[in-house]
Design a protein around this motif. Structure first.
Motif, PDB file in Angstrom:
ATOM      1  N   GLN A  10      -4.925   0.024  -7.860  1.00  0.00           N
ATOM      2  CA  GLN A  10      -6.111   0.210  -6.571  1.00  0.00           C
ATOM      3  C   GLN A  10      -7.156   0.539  -7.338  1.00  0.00           C
ATOM      4  O   GLN A  10      -7.333   1.723  -8.001  1.00  0.00           O
ATOM      5  CB  GLN A  10      -5.421   1.265  -5.834  1.00  0.00           C
ATOM      6  N   GLY A  11      -8.401  -0.065  -7.161  1.00  0.00           N
ATOM      7  CA  GLY A  11      -9.366   0.130  -7.758  1.00  0.00           C
ATOM      8  C   GLY A  11     -10.105  -0.987  -8.409  1.00  0.00           C
ATOM      9  O   GLY A  11      -9.563  -2.067  -8.172  1.00  0.00           O
ATOM     10  N   PRO A  12     -11.290  -0.690  -9.353  1.00  0.00           N
ATOM     11  CA  PRO A  12     -11.729  -1.765  -9.842  1.00  0.00           C
ATOM     12  C   PRO A  12     -10.548  -2.407 -10.920  1.00  0.00           C
ATOM     13  O   PRO A  12      -9.830  -1.651 -11.360  1.00  0.00           O
ATOM     14  CB  PRO A  12     -12.859  -1.195 -10.877  1.00  0.00           C
ATOM     15  N   ASN A  13     -10.731  -3.611 -11.257  1.00  0.00           N
ATOM     16  CA  ASN A  13      -9.743  -4.238 -11.820  1.00  0.00           C
ATOM     17  C   ASN A  13      -9.488  -3.406 -13.331  1.00  0.00           C
ATOM     18  O   ASN A  13     -10.669  -3.384 -14.280  1.00  0.00           O
ATOM     19  CB  ASN A  13      -9.979  -5.663 -12.238  1.00  0.00           C
ATOM     20  N   ARG A  30       0.781  -1.363   0.169  1.00  0.00           N
ATOM     21  CA  ARG A  30       0.201  -0.105  -0.009  1.00  0.00           C
ATOM     22  C   ARG A  30       0.740   1.128   0.112  1.00  0.00           C
ATOM     23  O   ARG A  30       0.566   2.267  -0.640  1.00  0.00           O
ATOM     24  CB  ARG A  30      -1.045  -0.142   1.184  1.00  0.00           C
ATOM     25  N   PRO A  40      -5.512 -10.320  -8.670  1.00  0.00           N
ATOM     26  CA  PRO A  40      -5.956  -9.783  -7.413  1.00  0.00           C
ATOM     27  C   PRO A  40      -4.711  -9.914  -6.350  1.00  0.00           C
ATOM     28  O   PRO A  40      -4.154 -10.998  -6.351  1.00  0.00           O
ATOM     29  CB  PRO A  40      -7.406 -10.414  -7.125  1.00  0.00           C
ATOM     30  N   PRO A  53      -3.432   5.833  -8.045  1.00  0.00           N
ATOM     31  CA  PRO A  53      -3.717   4.580  -8.100  1.00  0.00           C
ATOM     32  C   PRO A  53      -3.094   3.566  -8.846  1.00  0.00           C
ATOM     33  O   PRO A  53      -3.171   2.243  -8.704  1.00  0.00           O
ATOM     34  CB  PRO A  53      -5.111   4.734  -8.654  1.00  0.00           C
ATOM     35  N   ALA A  73      -9.300  -6.530  -1.425  1.00  0.00           N
ATOM     36  CA  ALA A  73     -10.469  -6.499  -2.220  1.00  0.00           C
ATOM     37  C   ALA A  73     -10.282  -5.437  -3.522  1.00  0.00           C
ATOM     38  O   ALA A  73     -10.844  -5.387  -4.530  1.00  0.00           O
ATOM     39  CB  ALA A  73     -11.775  -6.342  -1.783  1.00  0.00           C
ATOM     40  N   ASP A  74      -9.507  -4.293  -3.098  1.00  0.00           N
ATOM     41  CA  ASP A  74      -9.139  -3.465  -4.098  1.00  0.00           C
ATOM     42  C   ASP A  74      -7.708  -3.188  -4.836  1.00  0.00           C
ATOM     43  O   ASP A  74      -7.527  -2.347  -5.671  1.00  0.00           O
ATOM     44  CB  ASP A  74      -9.490  -2.007  -3.190  1.00  0.00           C
ATOM     45  N   LEU A  75      -6.869  -4.100  -4.751  1.00  0.00           N
ATOM     46  CA  LEU A  75      -5.500  -4.098  -5.416  1.00  0.00           C
ATOM     47  C   LEU A  75      -5.402  -5.363  -6.147  1.00  0.00           C
ATOM     48  O   LEU A  75      -5.681  -6.378  -6.203  1.00  0.00           O
ATOM     49  CB  LEU A  75      -4.472  -4.487  -4.210  1.00  0.00           C
ATOM     50  N   TRP A  76      -4.491  -4.927  -7.188  1.00  0.00           N
ATOM     51  CA  TRP A  76      -4.376  -5.655  -8.494  1.00  0.00           C
ATOM     52  C   TRP A  76      -2.821  -5.639  -8.695  1.00  0.00           C
ATOM     53  O   TRP A  76      -2.275  -4.416  -8.576  1.00  0.00           O
ATOM     54  CB  TRP A  76      -5.246  -5.523  -9.686  1.00  0.00           C
TER      55      TRP A  76
END
Length: 396
Positions: free
Chosen positions: A104-107, A81, A120, A88, A125-128
């Motif tokens: 960071q955010g939707p894929n 992080r 993922p 992002p 739930a928010d990191l790729w």
């Protein structure tokens, strides 16, 4: 795909990963509504095996002849992080041979220098993430552009510790840059064209005909400092814009740029360029066709089919079947592609081999990077500088 089953999902190999594949233009929403397996579901099922293979690769050097490979290791969220302090999208290197991408955010989809799907991050739930081991990463320049669903692209350009210095770029152009529209008889529509002229009086000079003219301004900002420094002769840059016709491949752009995607539309676009665009530049001493990606296919084929009008071609990240190259046309060609786009690099080298076998003047280069506007600007400058030293016939 299975005949007649447009909703089918299959698994293909993609640079060591197993990836879900389906018919272009069919969405996961359409599959789900029909009660069928989606691409997202198949990719999720494949993820564990892909991670296992990528974790094994992390422990080993790249095999001889391999330019890159996806690698993976599990990392704590407290390690990841803090990398996102600049927004992002974060890109950084590890030990001069591993490139890390974090979103960071939707894929989001990665669409430029690296074009792997992101995975993922475990526990978030928010990191790729994406990690690649890249040969000679310390000499690489890699543009990373992430496009989230329905959002604006976010771009970072990563420079290796030993990467060559970027060419000078003009913050403001001293020459003129104008975009206008042509009402085309051959295309049956109006089409924009962006034209750059260097400072100074109008006089005979080369014309670079650039496919994807929407990018003409960014290329002009790299060419102009070389023109003003005297390392590149003055030239006009004329860029007819690509077709604005999105859709499943081949989209409108590919149909106009690749002769085998839609021969009739390709012929109409070529007639538009030769019959409606070029006559607007009577001062052009000769014409050099240039393009990147599918536009490189247009640049090469236009030179093949119009040798009296086009004196040379520049093809960057070319995607043209080598057997379609007409080696009886003796115009010089400049070819280049990146090590992170191996299919296109193989294509460039195959095209160069055909030219070499026919004794046609050419140059073939490779950059340490991917499908990337940064490198296309660098190599258009290099190509035009090389062609300025080649004997080129005047265009008719």
């Amino acid at each position: 795909m299975p005949p007649g089953d447009r909703l089918a999902v299959q698994t293909i190999e993609f640079h060591g990963d197993k990836v879900a594949f389906g018919e272009a233009g069919v969405t996961d929403e359409e599959r789900a509504a029909a009660g069928r397996e989606t691409l997202a579901q198949r990719n999720q099922a494949l993820l564990r095996g892909n991670r296992r293979r990528a974790r094994r690769r992390y422990a080993h050097e790249l095999p001889d002849g391999v330019h890159f490979a996806r690698v993976w290791r599990r990392r704590a969220l407290a390690e990841l992080r803090p990398m996102l302090t600049g927004g992002p999208l974060a890109v950084w290197g590890e030990d001069d041979d591993v490139l890390h991408v974090l979103w960071q955010g939707p894929n989001a989809q990665l669409v430029s220098g690296v074009r792997f799907p992101m995975w993922p991050v475990k526990g978030a739930a928010d990191l790729w993430e994406l990690s690649l081991r890249v040969r000679h990463l310390d000499r690489a320049v890699i543009g990373v552009t992430a496009v989230p669903p329905g959002g604006r692209p976010v771009e970072r350009i990563w420079h290796g510790s030993r990467a060559a210095q970027a060419p000078a770029t003009a913050a403001r152009l001293a020459g003129t840059l104008v975009t206008r529209e042509i009402s085309s008889v051959h295309l049956g529509e109006r089409r924009a064209i962006t034209v750059y002229r260097p400072p100074g009086p109008i006089r005979p000079m080369p014309l670079c005909l650039l496919a994807d003219g929407q990018a003409a301004e960014s290329h002009a900002r790299v060419l102009e400092p070389a023109i003003l420094a005297g390392t590149l002769p003055p030239l006009i840059l004329a860029g007819p814009h690509a077709a604005d016709a999105p859709g499943p491949y081949p989209d409108g752009r590919a149909r106009e740029y690749l002769p085998y995607a839609d021969p009739r539309r390709f012929a109409a676009h070529l007639a538009f360029v030769v019959g409606e665009v070029l006559p607007g530049f009577p001062e052009a001493s000769h014409v050099i066709s240039a393009g990147f990606s599918d536009g490189a296919g247009f640049a090469l084929t236009a030179a093949d089919r119009c040798p009296g009008r086009i004196a040379a071609a520049v093809a960057l990240s070319p995607n043209l079947l080598p057997q379609l190259l007409d080696t009886s046309v003796r115009v010089p060609r400049y070819l280049a592609a990146g090590t992170l786009e191996p299919a296109l690099l193989d294509c460039a080298r195959s095209l160069a081999a055909r030219l070499a076998g026919a004794g046609v003047a050419h140059r073939c280069e490779a950059w340490i990077g991917g499908h990337d506007g940064y490198w296309w600007r660098v190599h258009l400058l290099a190509a035009l500088t090389w062609l300025a030293r080649e004997p080129l016939p005047r265009s008719r």
